[in-house]
Design a protein around this motif. Structure first.
Motif, PDB file in Angstrom:
ATOM      1  N   HIS A   2      26.506   1.002 -32.842  1.00 53.51           N
ATOM      2  CA  HIS A   2      25.209   0.776 -33.497  1.00 53.51           C
ATOM      3  C   HIS A   2      24.190   0.521 -32.387  1.00 53.51           C
ATOM      4  N   SER A   3      23.675   1.615 -31.844  1.00 56.50           N
ATOM      5  CA  SER A   3      22.747   1.565 -30.715  1.00 56.50           C
ATOM      6  C   SER A   3      21.634   2.565 -31.025  1.00 56.50           C
ATOM      7  N   SER A   4      20.669   2.680 -30.123  1.00 55.88           N
ATOM      8  CA  SER A   4      19.572   3.627 -30.354  1.00 55.88           C
ATOM      9  C   SER A   4      20.114   5.044 -30.515  1.00 55.88           C
ATOM     10  N   GLU A  29      26.507  -1.302 -38.567  1.00 56.12           N
ATOM     11  CA  GLU A  29      26.557  -2.511 -37.751  1.00 56.12           C
ATOM     12  C   GLU A  29      27.664  -3.479 -38.184  1.00 56.12           C
ATOM     13  N   ASN A  86      18.400 -10.984 -41.452  1.00 58.73           N
ATOM     14  CA  ASN A  86      18.174 -11.399 -40.061  1.00 58.73           C
ATOM     15  C   ASN A  86      19.354 -12.184 -39.493  1.00 58.73           C
ATOM     16  N   ARG A 132      11.655 -11.397 -28.431  1.00 55.51           N
ATOM     17  CA  ARG A 132      10.879 -10.187 -28.652  1.00 55.51           C
ATOM     18  C   ARG A 132       9.544 -10.403 -29.382  1.00 55.51           C
ATOM     19  N   THR A 162      18.439  -7.401 -26.064  1.00 56.93           N
ATOM     20  CA  THR A 162      18.912  -6.028 -25.908  1.00 56.93           C
ATOM     21  C   THR A 162      17.898  -5.142 -25.204  1.00 56.93           C
ATOM     22  N   THR A 163      16.626  -5.295 -25.543  1.00 58.24           N
ATOM     23  CA  THR A 163      15.615  -4.436 -24.936  1.00 58.24           C
ATOM     24  C   THR A 163      14.898  -5.124 -23.777  1.00 58.24           C
ATOM     25  N   GLY A 164      15.369  -6.296 -23.408  1.00 58.13           N
ATOM     26  CA  GLY A 164      14.823  -6.995 -22.249  1.00 58.13           C
ATOM     27  C   GLY A 164      15.928  -7.234 -21.236  1.00 58.13           C
ATOM     28  N   GLN A 210      19.713  -9.141 -31.606  1.00 56.88           N
ATOM     29  CA  GLN A 210      19.278  -8.532 -30.348  1.00 56.88           C
ATOM     30  C   GLN A 210      18.993  -9.598 -29.285  1.00 56.88           C
TER      31      GLN A 210
END
Lengths: 258, 304
Positions: free
Chosen positions: B86-88, B108, B123, B221, B237-239, B257
């Motif tokens: 379960h990723s981009s 997920e 969430n 985020r 995850t995105t940082g 994330q």
């Protein structure tokens, strides 16, 4: 051009969730509902595109659910959508992502939409399936998780957010569906004059049973809180004693307090 | 039972999460094969069949053609489950495959339950069990939920995979992450600000605690998206992924994330007015308080 943006109404995620009588979803008692956060970015981007295109173009906002979702549709109308569509469904939580996508695709089929915007996922269900599945059912091009969106020369260019801060540039032809990630733009707050104007905008009402022909492909069996891991210390009470106890614990358990 | 595991390949490499899929399939007791759009050098150590499509021909992000390739592998392998991370990559490709074959998809997954698969919802504050209703099903797995133990071994049988046609999506190239002016990976203490701090004006209060503890300022985020703190401070995850000796989460609810970026910290303190916030699940100490009352009091006490 014709633009569609799909929005979901979800509970405020700060809420305390209680299990419903059926044991398969939350009880709605005491919950406050609002627009799914990802969809706020989708609406904002759709409104920006509508403003870029000017008169003679149309932006429709669609939502599925009981009567309360009209509040979310009205918010999107106040943000700048031209008209609303409410697919009435008191039991939408029992529908799986395939059925929700089939409802949206069933509505959009044959209506010549050029671009459809959705959030990348909902905050409550979080399957991240509905947008892509709508695109597949309509044979639209599709890019997910956009943090940058541009429309020029008849095509969409955007940036997908990958892991670790990496982004991927993509270009897709119309008709296209894009799913919107947090941070794509800065969603506007509806102004009072626009809230008043939105009251006059049309909301078309349909019944889910009239649009949906599909059976679910999966079922939710149980809804429940996570098992507490235990071991963690919970400090309640007045701030002064919390501070004192925390400093004691940090001195005892970590080597970082000098 | 058979499972087809779909590898994620980026910037010339097969990502390690393929072994998380192997570990999950092992828990299911499934025989496995791997499908991969990659190159010969990226074929993993593995005891089984690897269906390999040439990334030079199909590209690293070309979801319409990737879908056709996975469908071709499914036709050859006839698996009960088709499994993605379960990723981009996975959340983009998996529903395309599922919709094409009208298969149930469960997204997920964090665990295998008696009555289906366990997934997070609301969430990450709640859980559901979801049961696929079709004979074959597509599954995506939460990053880090299943870990592979041991050293991968074996030499796979490589079967070439090819399809005709073209895709609608044109990949324009990668844009690297912004240069980091703060390397949170080296910090011994990180004090992070979340949405619960209320407003941008309150960021200095959190930064002051970071300073008093000899640490760096981190952020979740929403705080970065709102422009309160620079992206270079973002944990998750995105940082940045961090593992300090002490992590203090101030007004952070604990979206998955964010947790993925900090859960390896040695000691975690969370300050949150919501006793049920998911951050409480991994915190060693949860302080149930208004973050803007507690943090200044803690800073003052440390400065004495």
């Amino acid at each position: 051009m014709k633009i569609l943006v799909c929005v979901k109404q979800v509970p405020d995620m700060e809420s305390r969730f209680k299990v419903n009588d059926g044991g398969d979803w939350f009880s709605e008692a005491d919950l406050a509902f609002r627009m799914n956060e990802y969809d706020e970015y989708a609406v904002e981007q759709a409104v920006q595109l509508r403003e870029q295109l000017g008169e003679g173009n149309e932006l429709t906002v669609l939502s599925i659910g009981p009567d309360r979702v009209q509040e979310t549709i009205k918010k999107a109308l106040a943000m700048g959508c031209d008209r609303g569509v409410h697919i009435k469904d008191a039991d939408v939580h029992k529908k799986d992502p395939w059925q929700v996508a089939s409802l949206i695709a069933g509505y959009a089929q044959g209506k010549s939409y050029d671009i459809i915007f959705t959030g990348m996922q909902s905050q409550d269900r979080g399957s991240a399936q509905v947008g892509v599945t709508v695109a597949e059912n309509l044979s639209f091009s599709c890019a997910t998780t956009l943090v940058d969106f541009k429309f020029a020369d008849g095509a969409v260019t955007g940036k997908r957010e990958l892991e670790g801060g990496l982004k991927a540039g993509v270009r897709i032809p119309l008709p296209a569906l894009v799913t919107c990630q947090l941070g794509l733009n800065v969603p506007r707050y509806p102004t009072l004059p626009n809230i008043m104007k939105a009251k006059k905008k049309e909301i078309e009402a349909l019944s889910a049973a009239d649009v949906l022909k599909e059976q679910p492909l999966s079922t939710t069996n149980k809804f429940y809180p996570p098992v507490k891991r235990g071991g963690g210390v919970v400090l309640e009470g007045d701030v002064a004693s919390q501070v004192e106890r925390l400093i004691g614990i940090l001195k005892d358990k970590t080597a970082v307090l000098r | 039972m058979k499972a087809l595991l779909v590898g994620e390949y980026r910037e010339g490499k097969l990502l390690e999460n393929i072994y998380e899929l192997v570990a999950f399939a092992g828990k299911l007791g499934a025989d496995t094969a791997i499908a991969l759009i990659g190159d010969a050098g990226s074929v993993p150590r593995y005891d089984g069949t690897v269906y390999l499509a040439d990334v030079a021909k199909f590209g690293e992000y070309n979801p319409d053609q990737h879908k056709q390739l996975i469908l071709a592998a499914i036709a050859k392998e006839n698996p009960d489950y088709v499994i993605f991370p379960h990723s981009s990559f996975g959340w983009d490709l998996a529903p395309r495959v599922a919709a094409n074959l009208k298969l149930s998809q469960v997204s997920e997954i964090i665990a295998i339950a008696d009555d289906g698969f366990e997934v997070g919802c609301c969430n990450a504050k709640m859980r559901r069990t979801v049961k696929p209703g079709t004979a074959k099903a597509v599954l995506t797995l939460q990053a880090g939920a299943f870990s592979f133990v041991g050293e991968p071994q074996g030499t796979p049988t490589v079967v070439p995979l090819d399809v005709a046609g073209d895709g609608l999506v044109k990949f324009l190239g990668y844009e690297p992450a912004e240069a980091k002016d703060v390397d949170l990976g080296k910090a011994e203490v990180i004090v992070s600000a979340g949405r619960g701090i209320g407003k941008k004006d309150n960021v200095p209060v959190i930064a002051a605690l970071a300073k008093a503890m000899g640490g760096e300022l981190g952020a979740s985020r929403p705080v970065v998206d709102s422009g309160w703190v620079e992206h270079s401070h973002q944990v998750g995850t995105t940082g940045q992924t961090v593992g300090p000796k002490l992590y203090v989460a101030c007004g952070i609810s604990g979206a998955i994330q964010h947790l993925a970026g900090m859960k390896k910290s040695d000691f975690i303190v969370a300050i949150n007015k919501d006793k049920d916030a998911p951050i409480g699940e991994i915190a060693d100490v949860l302080i149930v308080a208004d973050v803007m009352q507690f943090v200044p009091a803690l800073t003052a006490a440390l400065q004495k």
